[in-house]
Design a protein around this motif. Structure first.
Motif, PDB file in Angstrom:
ATOM      1  N   LEU A  15       9.228  11.797 -12.723  1.00  0.00           N
ATOM      2  CA  LEU A  15       7.924  11.137 -12.779  1.00  0.00           C
ATOM      3  C   LEU A  15       7.476  10.736 -11.375  1.00  0.00           C
ATOM      4  CD1 LEU A  15       5.578   9.730 -14.317  1.00  0.00           C
ATOM      5  CD2 LEU A  15       7.050   7.712 -14.454  1.00  0.00           C
ATOM      6  N   LEU A  16       8.384  10.166 -10.583  1.00  0.00           N
ATOM      7  CA  LEU A  16       8.027   9.724  -9.238  1.00  0.00           C
ATOM      8  C   LEU A  16       7.649  10.884  -8.330  1.00  0.00           C
ATOM      9  CD1 LEU A  16      10.556   6.842  -8.449  1.00  0.00           C
ATOM     10  CD2 LEU A  16       8.278   6.719  -9.483  1.00  0.00           C
ATOM     11  N   ASP A  17       8.185  12.081  -8.630  1.00  0.00           N
ATOM     12  CA  ASP A  17       7.844  13.262  -7.828  1.00  0.00           C
ATOM     13  C   ASP A  17       6.350  13.594  -7.919  1.00  0.00           C
ATOM     14  OD1 ASP A  17      10.377  13.655  -6.824  1.00  0.00           O
ATOM     15  OD2 ASP A  17      10.960  15.108  -8.367  1.00  0.00           O
ATOM     16  N   LYS A  18       5.697  13.114  -8.973  1.00  0.00           N
ATOM     17  CA  LYS A  18       4.274  13.388  -9.163  1.00  0.00           C
ATOM     18  C   LYS A  18       3.379  12.337  -8.504  1.00  0.00           C
ATOM     19  CE  LYS A  18       5.356  15.365 -13.712  1.00  0.00           C
ATOM     20  NZ  LYS A  18       5.150  15.228 -15.176  1.00  0.00           N
ATOM     21  N   ILE A  19       4.011  11.297  -7.950  1.00  0.00           N
ATOM     22  CA  ILE A  19       3.271  10.167  -7.396  1.00  0.00           C
ATOM     23  C   ILE A  19       3.206  10.261  -5.873  1.00  0.00           C
ATOM     24  CG2 ILE A  19       3.204   7.638  -7.215  1.00  0.00           C
ATOM     25  CD1 ILE A  19       2.769   8.746 -10.063  1.00  0.00           C
ATOM     26  N   THR A  20       2.059   9.905  -5.304  1.00  0.00           N
ATOM     27  CA  THR A  20       1.922   9.852  -3.848  1.00  0.00           C
ATOM     28  C   THR A  20       2.501   8.545  -3.322  1.00  0.00           C
ATOM     29  OG1 THR A  20      -0.080  11.206  -3.879  1.00  0.00           O
ATOM     30  CG2 THR A  20       0.294   9.838  -1.927  1.00  0.00           C
ATOM     31  N   PHE A  21       3.491   8.657  -2.434  1.00  0.00           N
ATOM     32  CA  PHE A  21       4.071   7.505  -1.755  1.00  0.00           C
ATOM     33  C   PHE A  21       3.610   7.526  -0.296  1.00  0.00           C
ATOM     34  CE2 PHE A  21       6.613   7.419  -5.456  1.00  0.00           C
ATOM     35  CZ  PHE A  21       7.268   6.199  -5.528  1.00  0.00           C
ATOM     36  N   ASN A  22       3.092   6.393   0.168  1.00  0.00           N
ATOM     37  CA  ASN A  22       2.668   6.255   1.553  1.00  0.00           C
ATOM     38  C   ASN A  22       3.661   5.391   2.321  1.00  0.00           C
ATOM     39  OD1 ASN A  22       0.027   7.524   0.993  1.00  0.00           O
ATOM     40  ND2 ASN A  22      -0.372   5.635  -0.149  1.00  0.00           N
ATOM     41  N   ASN A  23       3.676   5.532   3.639  1.00  0.00           N
ATOM     42  CA  ASN A  23       4.480   4.615   4.441  1.00  0.00           C
ATOM     43  C   ASN A  23       3.961   3.191   4.260  1.00  0.00           C
ATOM     44  OD1 ASN A  23       6.066   6.705   5.423  1.00  0.00           O
ATOM     45  ND2 ASN A  23       4.825   6.970   7.271  1.00  0.00           N
ATOM     46  N   ALA A  24       4.856   2.231   4.290  1.00  0.00           N
ATOM     47  CA  ALA A  24       4.501   0.840   4.026  1.00  0.00           C
ATOM     48  C   ALA A  24       3.647   0.249   5.145  1.00  0.00           C
ATOM     49  CB  ALA A  24       5.767   0.004   3.849  1.00  0.00           C
ATOM     50  N   GLN A  25       2.577  -0.434   4.766  1.00  0.00           N
ATOM     51  CA  GLN A  25       1.763  -1.165   5.733  1.00  0.00           C
ATOM     52  C   GLN A  25       2.405  -2.498   6.109  1.00  0.00           C
ATOM     53  OE1 GLN A  25      -1.112   0.233   7.169  1.00  0.00           O
ATOM     54  NE2 GLN A  25      -0.128   1.959   6.116  1.00  0.00           N
ATOM     55  N   ILE A  26       3.247  -2.998   5.207  1.00  0.00           N
ATOM     56  CA  ILE A  26       4.057  -4.193   5.454  1.00  0.00           C
ATOM     57  C   ILE A  26       5.492  -3.805   5.122  1.00  0.00           C
ATOM     58  CG2 ILE A  26       4.492  -6.605   4.834  1.00  0.00           C
ATOM     59  CD1 ILE A  26       1.582  -6.710   3.799  1.00  0.00           C
ATOM     60  N   PRO A  27       6.462  -4.062   5.989  1.00  0.00           N
ATOM     61  CA  PRO A  27       7.847  -3.698   5.682  1.00  0.00           C
ATOM     62  C   PRO A  27       8.324  -4.355   4.391  1.00  0.00           C
ATOM     63  CG  PRO A  27       7.632  -4.312   7.987  1.00  0.00           C
ATOM     64  CD  PRO A  27       6.325  -4.664   7.341  1.00  0.00           C
ATOM     65  N   ILE A  28       9.160  -3.636   3.644  1.00  0.00           N
ATOM     66  CA  ILE A  28       9.709  -4.203   2.420  1.00  0.00           C
ATOM     67  C   ILE A  28      11.235  -4.181   2.476  1.00  0.00           C
ATOM     68  CG2 ILE A  28       7.695  -3.450   1.088  1.00  0.00           C
ATOM     69  CD1 ILE A  28       9.616  -1.451  -0.316  1.00  0.00           C
TER      70      ILE A  28
ATOM     71  N   ASP B 224       0.813  -1.225   0.000  1.00  0.00           N
ATOM     72  CA  ASP B 224       0.000   0.000   0.000  1.00  0.00           C
ATOM     73  C   ASP B 224       0.844   1.271   0.000  1.00  0.00           C
ATOM     74  OD1 ASP B 224      -2.419  -1.380  -0.057  1.00  0.00           O
ATOM     75  OD2 ASP B 224      -2.502  -1.548   2.121  1.00  0.00           O
ATOM     76  N   ILE B 225       2.031   1.187  -0.577  1.00  0.00           N
ATOM     77  CA  ILE B 225       2.897   2.364  -0.698  1.00  0.00           C
ATOM     78  C   ILE B 225       2.459   3.215  -1.885  1.00  0.00           C
ATOM     79  CG2 ILE B 225       5.285   3.122  -1.105  1.00  0.00           C
ATOM     80  CD1 ILE B 225       6.098   0.392   0.239  1.00  0.00           C
ATOM     81  N   ILE B 226       2.070   2.549  -2.967  1.00  0.00           N
ATOM     82  CA  ILE B 226       1.539   3.232  -4.144  1.00  0.00           C
ATOM     83  C   ILE B 226       0.229   2.567  -4.550  1.00  0.00           C
ATOM     84  CG2 ILE B 226       3.741   4.083  -5.048  1.00  0.00           C
ATOM     85  CD1 ILE B 226       3.890   1.640  -6.860  1.00  0.00           C
ATOM     86  N   SER B 227      -0.591   3.297  -5.301  1.00  0.00           N
ATOM     87  CA  SER B 227      -1.878   2.759  -5.749  1.00  0.00           C
ATOM     88  C   SER B 227      -1.680   1.854  -6.959  1.00  0.00           C
ATOM     89  CB  SER B 227      -2.826   3.902  -6.119  1.00  0.00           C
ATOM     90  OG  SER B 227      -2.379   4.548  -7.304  1.00  0.00           O
ATOM     91  N   PHE B 228      -2.687   1.028  -7.244  1.00  0.00           N
ATOM     92  CA  PHE B 228      -2.620   0.152  -8.412  1.00  0.00           C
ATOM     93  C   PHE B 228      -2.511   0.967  -9.696  1.00  0.00           C
ATOM     94  CE2 PHE B 228      -5.006  -2.116 -11.816  1.00  0.00           C
ATOM     95  CZ  PHE B 228      -4.077  -3.134 -12.035  1.00  0.00           C
ATOM     96  N   GLU B 229      -3.319   2.008  -9.793  1.00  0.00           N
ATOM     97  CA  GLU B 229      -3.291   2.835 -11.008  1.00  0.00           C
ATOM     98  C   GLU B 229      -1.905   3.453 -11.219  1.00  0.00           C
ATOM     99  OE1 GLU B 229      -7.447   2.352  -9.676  1.00  0.00           O
ATOM    100  OE2 GLU B 229      -5.589   2.903  -8.658  1.00  0.00           O
ATOM    101  N   ASP B 230      -1.317   3.961 -10.154  1.00  0.00           N
ATOM    102  CA  ASP B 230       0.027   4.549 -10.267  1.00  0.00           C
ATOM    103  C   ASP B 230       1.065   3.481 -10.581  1.00  0.00           C
ATOM    104  OD1 ASP B 230      -0.773   7.150  -9.862  1.00  0.00           O
ATOM    105  OD2 ASP B 230      -0.336   7.161  -7.710  1.00  0.00           O
ATOM    106  N   ALA B 231       0.932   2.310  -9.974  1.00  0.00           N
ATOM    107  CA  ALA B 231       1.907   1.246 -10.209  1.00  0.00           C
ATOM    108  C   ALA B 231       1.939   0.830 -11.676  1.00  0.00           C
ATOM    109  CB  ALA B 231       1.588   0.040  -9.323  1.00  0.00           C
ATOM    110  N   ILE B 232       0.775   0.647 -12.276  1.00  0.00           N
ATOM    111  CA  ILE B 232       0.716   0.263 -13.692  1.00  0.00           C
ATOM    112  C   ILE B 232       1.326   1.357 -14.566  1.00  0.00           C
ATOM    113  CG2 ILE B 232      -0.871  -0.049 -15.641  1.00  0.00           C
ATOM    114  CD1 ILE B 232      -0.614  -2.574 -14.093  1.00  0.00           C
ATOM    115  N   MET B 233       0.978   2.596 -14.279  1.00  0.00           N
ATOM    116  CA  MET B 233       1.518   3.707 -15.063  1.00  0.00           C
ATOM    117  C   MET B 233       3.038   3.806 -14.897  1.00  0.00           C
ATOM    118  SD  MET B 233       2.785   7.025 -14.826  1.00  0.00           S
ATOM    119  CE  MET B 233       2.196   7.654 -13.250  1.00  0.00           C
TER     120      MET B 233
END
Length: 311
Positions: free
Chosen positions: A218-231, A106-115
């Motif tokens: 490109l990544l500067d335009k994306i919302t990054f959240n703190n990880a719900q599961i450590p990676i 849940d760090i990035i959304s599905f839509e953002d990940a595909i893009m």
């Protein structure tokens, strides 16, 4: 749902793709097809048709391969998550697979990940002129010797270790002529195999630095959240949950090596005993066996293999 401290889930990268890799999965749950349709809308083409029917050359093109593998791995994760009450203690992905790990944490959304992975593939494809970059697999030599041979082979070009996949299996990347020199040096040094890979994009080496600079915008335009599961990320094999730290490592990943051996050793160190591979072709399971034999390994590709992970 309960966190399982002994469970990790890993996601494969480019090279794991095969025609039909989603076919068995989308029959398990109708929601899987809905996810695939969303991906097609984002990409502007029918990605399921390419995954199911090919042609292989199209599926193997970097800008298609990357969203195709992420999509397949994510659908696999969703199917497992739907039927399991466990939460893994850690997620990790090999190269491209790291983006699936970010998505599932849940760090990035599905839509953002595909893009993101679609654009990443395009950036990488455009990074070097055709036929000037290459990658090669070197088997049977120590890491330190491979690093020294890369230094010797480079001359005025670039060649370096790109993937530390397992003990005695390293992929090198760089200018094609330098990679060919490296192959010859490795053979002379006693490598069991030293072969050019069918990849024109020299990933995880200094030739990707300009691409990384472009990609960071490109990544500067994306919302990054703190990880719900450590990676665990490829560049340093250290556990992360902080969004800013994860984003920084993601940019470095383009031009620094994938430290998969270190990643698996860290998974073992923190007490994990069971690893599930969510994605096509069991490639990571094979590598993991060579790194640490004590893990209980599972890979999901259809209903029966999904059921085995739930026992």
């Amino acid at each position: 749902m309960n966190k399982d401290p002994k469970l990790a889930i890993v996601f494969p990268g480019q090279g794991s793709q095969t025609i039909g890799m989603l076919d068995n999965l989308i029959t398990i749950d109708k929601k899987a097809r809905e996810i695939v349709n969303i991906a097609s809308d984002i990409l502007g083409y029918d990605i399921l048709k390419i995954i199911s029917d090919g042609p292989k050359e199209k599926l193997d093109s970097t800008e298609v391969t990357q969203p195709a593998i992420l999509l397949t791995s994510y659908v696999t994760w969703l199917l497992w998550k739907h039927e399991s009450n466990a939460i893994p203690s850690v997620l990790a992905g090999h190269s491209l697979g790291e983006y699936t790990a970010l998505l599932c944490a849940d760090i990035i959304s599905f839509e953002d990940a595909i893009m993101i992975v679609s654009e990443r593939g395009k950036y990488m494809q455009q990074s070097v002129p055709d036929s000037t970059g290459a990658m090669a697999a070197i088997l049977g030599l120590d890491d330190s010797l491979i690093e020294q041979l890369c230094s010797n082979a480079a001359e005025d070009e670039i060649v370096s270790a790109a993937n530390y996949n397992s003990p005695g299996q390293v992929v090198v990347s760089g200018h094609k002529n330098a990679v060919n020199r490296m192959i010859n040096l490795a053979k002379n040094a006693g490598a069991r195999r030293a072969i050019l890979l069918p990849i024109s994009v020299p990933s995880h080496c200094a030739l990707m630095k300009d691409t990384a600079n472009k990609f960071s915008k490109l990544l500067d335009k994306i919302t990054f959240n703190n990880a719900q599961i450590p990676i665990l990320q490829n560049v340093d094999a250290k556990l992360k949950t902080n969004a800013a730290d994860i984003k920084t490592a993601l940019i470095k990943q383009l031009y620094e090596p994938v430290r998969w051996v270190d990643t698996i050793n860290e998974i073992h160190r923190i007490g994990v005993t069971k690893i599930i591979e969510c994605g096509p072709n069991n490639v990571l399971s094979g590598l993991i066996k060579r790194i640490e034999k004590s893990f209980e390994l599972f890979s999901i590709s259809d209903r029966p293999s999904l059921d085995k992970t739930l026992i």
